[in-house]
Design a protein around this motif. Structure first.
Motif, PDB file in Angstrom:
ATOM      1  N   UNK A   1       0.828  -1.203   0.000  1.00 55.73           N
ATOM      2  CA  UNK A   1       0.000   0.000   0.000  1.00 55.73           C
ATOM      3  C   UNK A   1       0.863   1.254   0.000  1.00 55.73           C
ATOM      4  N   UNK A   2       1.968   1.225   0.748  1.00 59.19           N
ATOM      5  CA  UNK A   2       2.880   2.373   0.751  1.00 59.19           C
ATOM      6  C   UNK A   2       3.464   2.598  -0.635  1.00 59.19           C
ATOM      7  N   UNK A   3       3.802   1.518  -1.333  1.00 55.34           N
ATOM      8  CA  UNK A   3       4.333   1.638  -2.691  1.00 55.34           C
ATOM      9  C   UNK A   3       3.280   2.201  -3.631  1.00 55.34           C
ATOM     10  N   UNK A   4       2.028   1.784  -3.434  1.00 53.71           N
ATOM     11  CA  UNK A   4       0.942   2.230  -4.314  1.00 53.71           C
ATOM     12  C   UNK A   4       0.610   3.706  -4.138  1.00 53.71           C
ATOM     13  N   UNK A   5       1.038   4.312  -3.045  1.00 53.98           N
ATOM     14  CA  UNK A   5       0.768   5.742  -2.874  1.00 53.98           C
ATOM     15  C   UNK A   5       1.410   6.564  -3.979  1.00 53.98           C
ATOM     16  N   UNK A   6       2.591   6.165  -4.418  1.00 53.01           N
ATOM     17  CA  UNK A   6       3.275   6.917  -5.472  1.00 53.01           C
ATOM     18  C   UNK A   6       3.248   6.207  -6.815  1.00 53.01           C
ATOM     19  N   UNK A   7       2.971   4.883  -6.813  1.00 54.24           N
ATOM     20  CA  UNK A   7       2.914   4.112  -8.061  1.00 54.24           C
ATOM     21  C   UNK A   7       1.618   3.299  -8.069  1.00 54.24           C
ATOM     22  N   UNK A   8       0.464   3.924  -8.309  1.00 53.58           N
ATOM     23  CA  UNK A   8      -0.823   3.224  -8.140  1.00 53.58           C
ATOM     24  C   UNK A   8      -1.276   2.409  -9.349  1.00 53.58           C
ATOM     25  N   UNK A   9      -0.592   2.515 -10.485  1.00 51.92           N
ATOM     26  CA  UNK A   9      -1.117   1.914 -11.721  1.00 51.92           C
ATOM     27  C   UNK A   9      -1.316   0.412 -11.600  1.00 51.92           C
ATOM     28  N   UNK A  10      -0.364  -0.263 -10.979  1.00 48.18           N
ATOM     29  CA  UNK A  10      -0.451  -1.726 -10.877  1.00 48.18           C
ATOM     30  C   UNK A  10      -1.639  -2.157 -10.013  1.00 48.18           C
ATOM     31  N   UNK A  11      -1.909  -1.399  -8.943  1.00 46.49           N
ATOM     32  CA  UNK A  11      -3.046  -1.730  -8.076  1.00 46.49           C
ATOM     33  C   UNK A  11      -4.360  -1.442  -8.787  1.00 46.49           C
ATOM     34  N   UNK A  12      -4.404  -0.362  -9.527  1.00 53.48           N
ATOM     35  CA  UNK A  12      -5.608  -0.043 -10.283  1.00 53.48           C
ATOM     36  C   UNK A  12      -5.903  -1.133 -11.309  1.00 53.48           C
ATOM     37  N   UNK A  13      -4.859  -1.625 -11.987  1.00 50.34           N
ATOM     38  CA  UNK A  13      -5.038  -2.702 -12.970  1.00 50.34           C
ATOM     39  C   UNK A  13      -5.501  -3.986 -12.292  1.00 50.34           C
TER      40      UNK A  13
END
Length: 348
Positions: A82-94
């Motif tokens: 989740x911390x990584x997704x704060x600045x790089x959210x594309x993979x989580x959105x996909x």
């Protein structure tokens, strides 16, 4: 070729500064060898793939923790993803688009939403809107205690009452009575609710540790209570021997793990801070030896915008004070001499 270290930022080394201090005489790695928040061999590839926009390794990693009921690892991985997704959210959105009902995707999504709301001045209001995401994650796998840890954090941030908190706590305990993350979340809620009544926090932590096996991370819970006390102005109500007893319990737990083991690094970093604040320099130095190259953002991010730099500064001070406290040397100064520095209020 992809620069994997760039993808793993902010998991960096100390080499961003000109410091090249080496401490071979006391068994510590050189400053340039120290790594902040190093991912383990399972999380690292998932983060690299996420940096490239691929969610599949993260999905496989979290699915494995659920299948094997490795809840402590699952909790830690969710926080880091989740911390990584704060600045790089594309993979989580996909991932959420491809598998909107995946229990693992829902869990990371809920954690990310709580993290986002927590950083807003309108925290309590925003957190209330996050409740459906936490509920969806909890319903996706009824065995999983991690959504309930998130719910306990959510209850603290949204200023939920004690009755509701008690229901969440009971639900978490039914799923995993020794889950460390849930215990830490409960301790933080109680500290906030009791407005700094540290004696009650110690009572809660001590009871939990006494009921836990000797190798459980819950043995380190009293040290979290000690940390809260030592960073809250050291108000009245906690005798010094209780602080020492909490540290001793965590030292015994630390001794059960190998030196340089990444898994207990977070616990050992917090224990080092507490020992230094208690003036137990030789014990703190021994924990630094056991930590090896693995610094963690918490607790050092509480006192500086550069947690790795702060860790290295404290490590130097511990080394010097431990040498000064050796037989035949002058005693160290007051242990509460401002070693920590200023306290940040953003951690949750």
């Amino acid at each position: 070729m992809v620069d994997t270290m760039a993808l793993l930022l902010p998991f960096g080394r100390a080499s961003r500064t000109p410091r090249t201090v080496d401490h071979p005489a006391v068994g510590l790695p050189a400053d340039a060898e120290v790594i902040l928040d190093a991912p383990d061999d399972h999380l690292g590839p998932a983060l690299v793939a996420a940096g490239q926009g691929a969610y599949e390794p993260a999905a496989e990693l979290l699915a494995a923790t659920r299948l094997r009921t490795r809840w402590e690892y699952r909790d830690g991985y969710v926080l880091r993803l989740a911390a990584f997704a704060r600045s790089r959210p594309e993979w989580l959105q996909a991932w959420c688009a491809a598998a909107p009902h995946d229990p693992d995707a829902l869990l990371v999504k809920a954690q990310l939403a709580v993290d986002h709301a927590w950083r807003s001045p309108a925290r309590a209001e925003l957190l209330r809107g996050v409740s459906p995401l936490i509920t969806a994650a909890a319903r996706a796998d009824d065995r999983d205690p991690v959504p309930w840890r998130i719910a306990l954090d959510h209850a603290r941030g949204s200023r939920a009452g004690h009755t509701y908190f008690g229901e969440l706590w009971e639900a978490a305990l039914r799923r995993a009575p020794l889950h460390y993350g849930c215990h830490v979340a409960a301790l933080r809620y109680l500290a906030s609710s009791w407005h700094g009544s540290h004696r009650e926090c110690f009572d809660f932590a001590d009871r939990a540790a006494q009921d836990a096996p000797a190798d459980s991370l819950v043995q380190a819970l009293p040290t979290r209570a000690a940390f809260a006390y030592l960073t809250d102005g050291c108000g009245p109500g906690v005798p010094p021997e209780r602080l020492d007893a909490a540290a001793d319990r965590a030292i015994a737990l630390s001794a059960r793990f190998l030196a340089g083991d990444l898994w207990p690094a977070g616990m050992r970093n917090k224990l080092t801070y507490v020992l230094a604040q208690l003036g137990r320099w030789e014990d703190a130095l021994e924990q630094l030896r056991l930590i090896g190259p693995y610094a963690t953002s918490f607790p050092w991010s509480r006192f500086a915008d550069d947690p790795l730099g702060r860790f290295l500064e404290v490590r130097d001070e511990i080394r010097v004070r431990a040498a000064a406290a050796a037989p035949g040397r002058a005693p160290a100064d007051d242990p509460r001499s401002g070693l920590a520095g200023r306290v940040h209020s953003g951690d949750h």
